[in-house]
Motif scaffolding. Structure first.
Motif, PDB file in Angstrom:
ATOM      1  N   UNK A   1      44.002  19.098  -4.255  1.00  0.00           N
ATOM      2  CA  UNK A   1      44.020  17.867  -3.634  1.00  0.00           C
ATOM      3  C   UNK A   1      42.560  17.381  -3.713  1.00  0.00           C
ATOM      4  N   UNK A   2      41.564  17.969  -4.219  1.00  0.00           N
ATOM      5  CA  UNK A   2      40.204  17.507  -4.492  1.00  0.00           C
ATOM      6  C   UNK A   2      40.341  16.308  -5.439  1.00  0.00           C
ATOM      7  N   UNK A   3      41.304  16.335  -6.161  1.00  0.00           N
ATOM      8  CA  UNK A   3      41.471  15.140  -7.204  1.00  0.00           C
ATOM      9  C   UNK A   3      41.555  13.662  -6.561  1.00  0.00           C
TER      10      UNK A   3
ATOM     11  N   UNK B   1      38.709  16.240 -14.459  1.00  0.00           N
ATOM     12  CA  UNK B   1      39.816  16.685 -13.529  1.00  0.00           C
ATOM     13  C   UNK B   1      41.082  16.394 -14.556  1.00  0.00           C
ATOM     14  N   UNK B   2      41.140  15.489 -15.353  1.00  0.00           N
ATOM     15  CA  UNK B   2      42.396  15.197 -16.231  1.00  0.00           C
ATOM     16  C   UNK B   2      42.529  15.909 -17.296  1.00  0.00           C
TER      17      UNK B   2
ATOM     18  N   UNK C   1      40.445  19.026 -18.246  1.00  0.00           N
ATOM     19  CA  UNK C   1      40.193  20.268 -17.910  1.00  0.00           C
ATOM     20  C   UNK C   1      40.653  21.204 -16.889  1.00  0.00           C
ATOM     21  N   UNK C   2      40.544  20.602 -15.681  1.00  0.00           N
ATOM     22  CA  UNK C   2      41.137  20.987 -14.557  1.00  0.00           C
ATOM     23  C   UNK C   2      42.580  21.080 -14.428  1.00  0.00           C
ATOM     24  N   UNK C   3      43.222  19.664 -14.858  1.00  0.00           N
ATOM     25  CA  UNK C   3      44.591  20.083 -14.691  1.00  0.00           C
ATOM     26  C   UNK C   3      45.336  20.726 -15.997  1.00  0.00           C
ATOM     27  N   UNK C   4      46.301  21.184 -15.807  1.00  0.00           N
ATOM     28  CA  UNK C   4      47.137  22.010 -16.735  1.00  0.00           C
ATOM     29  C   UNK C   4      47.177  21.319 -18.159  1.00  0.00           C
TER      30      UNK C   4
ATOM     31  N   UNK D   1      49.254  20.611 -11.932  1.00  0.00           N
ATOM     32  CA  UNK D   1      50.198  20.011 -12.805  1.00  0.00           C
ATOM     33  C   UNK D   1      49.675  18.684 -13.139  1.00  0.00           C
ATOM     34  N   UNK D   2      49.406  18.222 -14.538  1.00  0.00           N
ATOM     35  CA  UNK D   2      48.741  16.800 -14.709  1.00  0.00           C
ATOM     36  C   UNK D   2      49.291  15.836 -14.143  1.00  0.00           C
ATOM     37  N   UNK D   3      50.734  15.461 -14.015  1.00  0.00           N
ATOM     38  CA  UNK D   3      51.273  14.441 -13.195  1.00  0.00           C
ATOM     39  C   UNK D   3      50.672  14.429 -11.713  1.00  0.00           C
ATOM     40  N   UNK D   4      50.611  15.642 -11.142  1.00  0.00           N
ATOM     41  CA  UNK D   4      50.180  15.689  -9.793  1.00  0.00           C
ATOM     42  C   UNK D   4      48.880  15.207  -9.538  1.00  0.00           C
ATOM     43  N   UNK D   5      47.913  16.050 -10.456  1.00  0.00           N
ATOM     44  CA  UNK D   5      46.482  15.575 -10.299  1.00  0.00           C
ATOM     45  C   UNK D   5      46.350  14.015 -10.800  1.00  0.00           C
ATOM     46  N   UNK D   6      47.032  13.395 -11.770  1.00  0.00           N
ATOM     47  CA  UNK D   6      46.994  12.139 -11.896  1.00  0.00           C
ATOM     48  C   UNK D   6      47.233  11.226 -10.910  1.00  0.00           C
TER      49      UNK D   6
END
Length: 420
Positions: free
Chosen positions: A22-24, A78-79, A81-84, A359-364
């Motif tokens: 959730x830090x995204x 985040x988008x 490297x950190x995201x899947x 998951x990239x969609x969640x992070x985005x």
């Protein structure tokens, strides 16, 4: 004299809480604040706990040279490297699951070394073997019922390998942090003593810096504790998930507080059917209580200053010993403070394991949500701590107090709050 009275720019701080994936959301809020057309932020203090410590360290490493662009670079990390990674087998920049058979189905896993999945499986197997041996060897030392002994064998964190997180942290420019004129404060918890440990710029060496951030983000029960010296350290959120106190004690007079605690009534009670989610709800309640206590303390400081200012200007109060009164009220140590609050009202994580959802969609979606909330921020709706005219024109010489770990005014630092 207060910064406002002297005509100087307020000392700005960014405070970032823990919250795993959730830090995204914090990244989106920061991007909005740093790139807004009017009065973009220019913080002199960055304070963070858990994933917030990584975000704060990243910004501190780049803000001197790049300014607001640092927030956009953090978004890219985040988008990308950190995201899947894209695809059904994409790894993330924080953890991987040990012994995962799906690794053998991922073509990218065989590059650049075709033996890589087999070598990793062998290493994971060895880890599980020695971990099981260590725990079984301790069984004779465990007193009490068999159920307790069996429970002590369980360790969810053993299933997660943090080599991706180590690589992500190592990419930070620790030399730039040490040399930065902006203060960095990272909160961790000494697991042996239960006391807060604060790491600052000078601690961000190539050896200690990565350990400090890794320790600050080591969520107990989910991620393993980190040894620093002879003692183990874990997530700073155990004692201070939102390090507002650290920023105030560092001299900040205008704080941009980004925290991830939802309204408790916004967490569906159905999650209580799960033991793990029940524990998560209890933790969120504790986090929310502490940050609200700190915010209430700031409101009391400003109210005390208003009362003192009016009293000093009241002709009827000329016979009062103002010096004695200020000592009684501790007002001679107080400075007015503004706190802008940014946080979601609903539960971004969706439960305890949502903290690990990269998951990239969640992070985005979290970054976009944070950017929208930061862009549309309304101080009245968010109940920010704002200065009235009395505080904004404050001309009374005041020394700053140091807050305790729960926002309680004190003449010294909270016990256990110290540098490395």
């Amino acid at each position: 004299m207060s910064p406002a009275a002297a005509g100087a720019r307020p000392i700005q701080a960014v405070v970032l809480s823990g919250g795993g994936a959730s830090g995204a959301y914090e990244v989106g809020v920061l991007k909005a604040l740093a790139t807004r057309a009017e009065s973009p932020i220019d913080p002199e203090v960055f304070a963070g706990t858990s994933i917030g410590s990584y975000n704060a360290a990243f910004l501190a490493s780049q803000w001197d040279s790049l300014g607001a662009v640092a927030s956009q670079n953090l978004e890219a990390v985040w988008r990308q490297r950190l995201a899947n990674r894209p695809g059904p087998f994409g790894a993330n920049g924080l953890y991987r699951v040990r012994g995962n058979p799906l690794d053998f189905l991922n073509p990218a896993g065989y590059l650049p070394n075709p033996l890589r999945p087999f070598l990793r499986l062998a290493a994971d197997g060895g880890f599980f073997f020695f971990e099981a041996l260590r725990r079984l060897s301790g069984l004779p030392l465990i007193q009490g019922p068999r159920l307790q002994a069996a429970a002590n064998l369980l360790d969810f964190s053993a299933a997660l390998a943090l080599d991706p997180w180590v690589e992500t942290i190592a990419a930070l420019d620790f030399a730039a942090i040490r040399n930065s004129r902006r203060r960095l404060l990272v909160a961790a918890t000494n697991y042996e003593s239960g006391r807060l440990r604060v790491f600052a710029n000078r601690d961000m060496t190539a050896a200690l810096g990565p350990l400090a951030i890794k320790a600050s983000s080591a969520i107990p029960g989910l991620l393993p504790a980190v040894a620093i010296g002879s003692q183990r350290h874990v997530d700073g959120g155990v004692v201070m998930n939102t390090p507002l106190t650290l920023a105030v004690n560092a001299g900040a007079s205008e704080v941009h507080l980004v925290y991830l605690d939802p309204r408790i009534d916004a967490i569906p009670t159905a999650t209580l059917d799960s033991t793990l989610d029940a524990l998560y709800r209890n933790q969120v309640i504790g986090w929310s209580k502490l940050v609200n206590m700190d915010i209430s303390a700031a409101n009391r400081i400003n109210a005390t200053l208003r009362a003192l200012q009016r009293l000093r200007g009241d002709p009827k109060a000329r016979g009062i010993d103002h010096d004695g009164l200020t000592r009684e009220l501790h007002a001679d140590r107080l400075m007015p403070i503004t706190i802008h609050r940014y946080h979601p009202h609903d539960d971004l994580a969706g439960g305890a394991l949502g903290l690990l959802n990269f998951h990239p969609d969640h992070i985005g979606s979290l970054i976009d949500r944070g950017f929208e909330d930061g862009s549309q921020h309304d101080c009245n709706e968010s109940q920010c701590v704002l200065l009235g005219e009395d505080e904004a024109s404050q001309s009374v010489p005041l020394r700053r107090t140091r807050w305790g770990s729960e926002g309680v005014l004190a003449g010294a630092a909270a016990p256990g709050t110290h540098g490395s």
